[in-house]
Design a protein around this motif. Structure first.
Motif, short mmCIF file in Angstrom:
data_model
loop_
_atom_site.label_atom_id
_atom_site.label_comp_id
_atom_site.label_asym_id
_atom_site.label_seq_id
_atom_site.Cartn_x
_atom_site.Cartn_y
_atom_site.Cartn_z
N ALA A 97 42.34 30.26 34.84
CA ALA A 97 40.72 30.29 35.06
C ALA A 97 40.42 29.12 36.23
N LYS A 121 41.19 25.25 35.41
CA LYS A 121 41.87 25.22 34.23
C LYS A 121 43.24 25.39 34.34
N SER A 159 44.09 33.66 21.46
CA SER A 159 42.64 34.23 22.09
C SER A 159 42.71 35.95 22.35
N LYS A 212 36.34 40.05 27.24
CA LYS A 212 35.23 39.14 27.24
C LYS A 212 35.02 38.21 28.41
N GLU A 214 35.16 35.27 28.83
CA GLU A 214 35.98 34.22 29.02
C GLU A 214 37.37 34.66 29.31
N ASP A 215 37.75 36.03 29.36
CA ASP A 215 39.05 36.51 29.99
C ASP A 215 39.11 36.52 31.60
N THR A 216 38.04 35.92 32.13
CA THR A 216 38.06 36.04 33.53
C THR A 216 38.84 35.13 34.11
#
Length: 123
Positions: A40, A43, A62, A86, A88-90
């Protein structure tokens, strides 16, 4: 020369599904472990899921219960079925493989990466 080519990324709404695929090509002797990583923005690149040549799998906490990794040893491919996505999986998703390959100097073993495919989960 060995190459990994990913496909299947895109934009999906939260709760949706995507399937990523990765095909290895070239002078391949055998493929050992195969895996999917993701990175991401801002990150580090993290392991998402991995599968051995015998089919044993492991997943990041996760994604457990939502993602499924599989491989076709005859076709030198690995896939990642992603459900209940979700935001946050981007990330950019990368295919990785530990491959024994052949060149003019004989048999070698190396760690190979695909170019990455973008997965965006957003409404």
């Amino acid at each position: 020369q060995v190459q990994l080519m990913e496909s299947g990324g895109g934009l999906v709404q939260p709760g949706g599904s995507l399937r990523l695929s990765c095909a290895a090509s070239g002078s391949i002797g055998s493929i050992n472990a195969m895996a999917w990583y993701r990175q991401a923005p801002g990150k580090e690149r993290d392991l998402v899921a991995a599968i051995t040549s015998g089919g044993s799998t492991n997943y990041a906490d996760s994604v457990k219960g939502r993602f499924t990794i599989s491989r076709d040893n005859a076709k030198n491919t690995v896939s990642l079925q992603m459900n209940s996505l979700k935001p946050e999986d981007t990330a950019i998703y990368y295919c990785n493989a530990d491959i024994s390959f052949i060149n003019s100097l004989g048999l070698h073993r190396g760690d190979f990466w695909g170019q990455g495919t973008q997965v965006t989960v957003s409404s």
